[in-house]
Write a protein that holds these residues in place. Structure first.
Motif, PDB file in Angstrom:
ATOM      1  N   ASP A  77      -5.348  22.142 -44.048  1.00 50.97           N
ATOM      2  CA  ASP A  77      -5.111  23.354 -43.272  1.00 50.97           C
ATOM      3  C   ASP A  77      -6.225  23.593 -42.254  1.00 50.97           C
ATOM      4  N   THR A  78      -7.451  23.266 -42.621  1.00 45.86           N
ATOM      5  CA  THR A  78      -8.577  23.488 -41.706  1.00 45.86           C
ATOM      6  C   THR A  78      -8.802  22.320 -40.761  1.00 45.86           C
ATOM      7  N   ASN A  79      -8.130  21.209 -40.965  1.00 40.65           N
ATOM      8  CA  ASN A  79      -8.362  20.020 -40.149  1.00 40.65           C
ATOM      9  C   ASN A  79      -7.160  19.682 -39.272  1.00 40.65           C
ATOM     10  N   LYS A  80      -6.479  20.654 -38.789  1.00 39.49           N
ATOM     11  CA  LYS A  80      -5.346  20.414 -37.901  1.00 39.49           C
ATOM     12  C   LYS A  80      -5.855  20.215 -36.478  1.00 39.49           C
ATOM     13  N   PHE A  81      -5.045  19.517 -35.670  1.00 39.36           N
ATOM     14  CA  PHE A  81      -5.370  19.368 -34.257  1.00 39.36           C
ATOM     15  C   PHE A  81      -5.219  20.727 -33.586  1.00 39.36           C
ATOM     16  N   SER A  82      -6.219  21.108 -32.839  1.00 43.02           N
ATOM     17  CA  SER A  82      -6.142  22.379 -32.118  1.00 43.02           C
ATOM     18  C   SER A  82      -5.304  22.187 -30.855  1.00 43.02           C
ATOM     19  N   ARG A  83      -4.927  23.285 -30.297  1.00 46.06           N
ATOM     20  CA  ARG A  83      -4.156  23.237 -29.045  1.00 46.06           C
ATOM     21  C   ARG A  83      -4.975  22.571 -27.942  1.00 46.06           C
ATOM     22  N   LYS A  84      -6.255  22.848 -27.935  1.00 44.08           N
ATOM     23  CA  LYS A  84      -7.158  22.265 -26.935  1.00 44.08           C
ATOM     24  C   LYS A  84      -7.190  20.736 -27.066  1.00 44.08           C
ATOM     25  N   ALA A  85      -7.263  20.227 -28.295  1.00 44.86           N
ATOM     26  CA  ALA A  85      -7.290  18.776 -28.514  1.00 44.86           C
ATOM     27  C   ALA A  85      -5.994  18.129 -28.024  1.00 44.86           C
ATOM     28  N   TRP A  86      -4.848  18.771 -28.330  1.00 41.64           N
ATOM     29  CA  TRP A  86      -3.569  18.233 -27.857  1.00 41.64           C
ATOM     30  C   TRP A  86      -3.524  18.209 -26.328  1.00 41.64           C
ATOM     31  N   LEU A  87      -4.008  19.273 -25.687  1.00 44.01           N
ATOM     32  CA  LEU A  87      -3.996  19.330 -24.226  1.00 44.01           C
ATOM     33  C   LEU A  87      -4.916  18.271 -23.621  1.00 44.01           C
ATOM     34  N   ILE A  88      -6.069  18.053 -24.207  1.00 43.04           N
ATOM     35  CA  ILE A  88      -6.983  17.023 -23.709  1.00 43.04           C
ATOM     36  C   ILE A  88      -6.366  15.636 -23.840  1.00 43.04           C
ATOM     37  N   MET A  89      -5.765  15.352 -25.002  1.00 51.26           N
ATOM     38  CA  MET A  89      -5.128  14.037 -25.192  1.00 51.26           C
ATOM     39  C   MET A  89      -3.987  13.840 -24.201  1.00 51.26           C
ATOM     40  N   LEU A  90      -3.176  14.864 -24.016  1.00 56.38           N
ATOM     41  CA  LEU A  90      -2.062  14.783 -23.074  1.00 56.38           C
ATOM     42  C   LEU A  90      -2.573  14.590 -21.644  1.00 56.38           C
ATOM     43  N   ALA A  91      -3.608  15.332 -21.264  1.00 61.45           N
ATOM     44  CA  ALA A  91      -4.170  15.210 -19.918  1.00 61.45           C
ATOM     45  C   ALA A  91      -4.738  13.816 -19.680  1.00 61.45           C
ATOM     46  N   LEU A  92      -5.425  13.259 -20.671  1.00 57.74           N
ATOM     47  CA  LEU A  92      -5.964  11.904 -20.523  1.00 57.74           C
ATOM     48  C   LEU A  92      -4.863  10.877 -20.302  1.00 57.74           C
ATOM     49  N   VAL A  93      -3.798  10.972 -21.078  1.00 50.33           N
ATOM     50  CA  VAL A  93      -2.692  10.014 -20.934  1.00 50.33           C
ATOM     51  C   VAL A  93      -2.020  10.181 -19.576  1.00 50.33           C
ATOM     52  N   VAL A  94      -1.732  11.418 -19.185  1.00 48.38           N
ATOM     53  CA  VAL A  94      -1.057  11.661 -17.902  1.00 48.38           C
ATOM     54  C   VAL A  94      -1.935  11.205 -16.742  1.00 48.38           C
ATOM     55  N   LEU A  95      -3.211  11.555 -16.767  1.00 51.52           N
ATOM     56  CA  LEU A  95      -4.105  11.150 -15.681  1.00 51.52           C
ATOM     57  C   LEU A  95      -4.263   9.642 -15.599  1.00 51.52           C
ATOM     58  N   SER A  96      -4.314   8.976 -16.738  1.00 48.78           N
ATOM     59  CA  SER A  96      -4.435   7.512 -16.706  1.00 48.78           C
ATOM     60  C   SER A  96      -3.154   6.876 -16.167  1.00 48.78           C
ATOM     61  N   LEU A  97      -1.988   7.426 -16.520  1.00 49.05           N
ATOM     62  CA  LEU A  97      -0.731   6.893 -15.986  1.00 49.05           C
ATOM     63  C   LEU A  97      -0.613   7.147 -14.483  1.00 49.05           C
ATOM     64  N   VAL A  98      -0.997   8.345 -14.059  1.00 48.98           N
ATOM     65  CA  VAL A  98      -0.956   8.660 -12.626  1.00 48.98           C
ATOM     66  C   VAL A  98      -1.949   7.786 -11.867  1.00 48.98           C
ATOM     67  N   GLY A  99      -3.150   7.641 -12.426  1.00 49.78           N
ATOM     68  CA  GLY A  99      -4.159   6.798 -11.776  1.00 49.78           C
ATOM     69  C   GLY A  99      -3.722   5.357 -11.677  1.00 49.78           C
ATOM     70  N   ALA A 100      -3.085   4.844 -12.710  1.00 53.08           N
ATOM     71  CA  ALA A 100      -2.604   3.459 -12.677  1.00 53.08           C
ATOM     72  C   ALA A 100      -1.493   3.301 -11.654  1.00 53.08           C
ATOM     73  N   GLY A 101      -0.650   4.304 -11.520  1.00 54.18           N
ATOM     74  CA  GLY A 101       0.444   4.234 -10.551  1.00 54.18           C
ATOM     75  C   GLY A 101      -0.037   4.352  -9.119  1.00 54.18           C
ATOM     76  N   LEU A 102      -1.025   5.191  -8.857  1.00 46.83           N
ATOM     77  CA  LEU A 102      -1.523   5.405  -7.494  1.00 46.83           C
ATOM     78  C   LEU A 102      -2.435   4.285  -7.020  1.00 46.83           C
ATOM     79  N   ILE A 103      -3.234   3.753  -7.907  1.00 44.60           N
ATOM     80  CA  ILE A 103      -4.216   2.765  -7.488  1.00 44.60           C
ATOM     81  C   ILE A 103      -3.748   1.349  -7.814  1.00 44.60           C
ATOM     82  N   GLN A 104      -2.540   1.182  -8.257  1.00 37.24           N
ATOM     83  CA  GLN A 104      -2.030  -0.117  -8.660  1.00 37.24           C
ATOM     84  C   GLN A 104      -2.089  -1.131  -7.514  1.00 37.24           C
ATOM     85  N   TYR A 105      -1.857  -0.690  -6.326  1.00 33.77           N
ATOM     86  CA  TYR A 105      -1.825  -1.612  -5.190  1.00 33.77           C
ATOM     87  C   TYR A 105      -3.210  -2.092  -4.809  1.00 33.77           C
ATOM     88  N   TYR A 106      -4.240  -1.352  -5.165  1.00 35.04           N
ATOM     89  CA  TYR A 106      -5.592  -1.696  -4.735  1.00 35.04           C
ATOM     90  C   TYR A 106      -6.406  -2.426  -5.792  1.00 35.04           C
TER      91      TYR A 106
END
Length: 193
Positions: A33-62
């Motif tokens: 009960d005390t060791n659940k993922f917080s909302r902040k942790a979920w948002l950080i993980m989601l942001a990292l994945v989205v930013l890495s996918l966007v970065g890979a898509g934008l800079i793929q040509y270079y």
């Protein structure tokens, strides 16, 4: 006090015996009960994945490094999730098993208007202690048990303690309904597990 109210309290204390397995189960449930993922942790993980996918898509040509970095970030997030979700629980279970659990036997509990009364035979004498409702600072309620945490002053020092009240104790002589009523009035709503 009417006869109806009188019988909501303990006329004869009931045996209080909690097995090692029950104690370990409660410890693990509280840890989960005390060791659940917080909302902040979920948002950080989601942001990292989205930013890495966007970065890979934008800079793929270079550069091909962006694709590699994308996979490194995604694998890192997955490994973090798995380590926190499963690895840490495995470690906590292992550490819990290293420490002995006190054997709880020979104690009887009762419910009274002023608190929970404990009776324990020590040699030829019987000791009595009362945990007043006001001494309880938090409580948890689950389908299997009620956990009550309390602080009492003994010999000038404040001591902490807890009662794990398994569902099997709920009876005419030890009414969980009465306990919950007093706890709701004095402490507030239960924390759920």
């Amino acid at each position: 006090m009417t006869a109806k109210n009188l019988y909501a309290y303990t006329l004869q204390p009931v045996p209080y015996e909690v097995s090692e397995a029950e104690q370990r189960q409660v410890q693990l449930m509280i840890w989960r009960d005390t060791n659940k993922f917080s909302r902040k942790a979920w948002l950080i993980m989601l942001a990292l994945v989205v930013l890495s996918l966007v970065g890979a898509g934008l800079i793929q040509y270079y550069s091909t490094y962006s694709t590699i970095m994308c996979w490194v970030v995604i694998i890192g997030v997955v490994l973090f999730y798995l380590a926190k979700r499963f690895g840490l629980e495995w470690y906590v279970k292992r550490k819990m098993n290293e420490y002995p659990v006190p054997d709880i036997k020979g104690i009887r509990l009762g419910v009274q208007p002023h608190g929970i009364v404990m009776r324990q035979k020590m040699g030829m004498q019987e000791g009595t202690a009362t945990i007043a409702w006001k001494d309880i600072y938090e409580w948890y309620s689950s389908p299997e048990f009620i956990l009550v945490n309390f602080k009492v002053k003994a010999k000038g020092e404040e001591q902490q303690g807890a009662y794990i009240l398994p569902k099997r104790m709920d009876s005419k002589n030890f009414s969980f309904k009465t306990i919950r009523e007093h706890l709701n009035e004095t402490v507030g709503a239960a924390k759920s597990i």
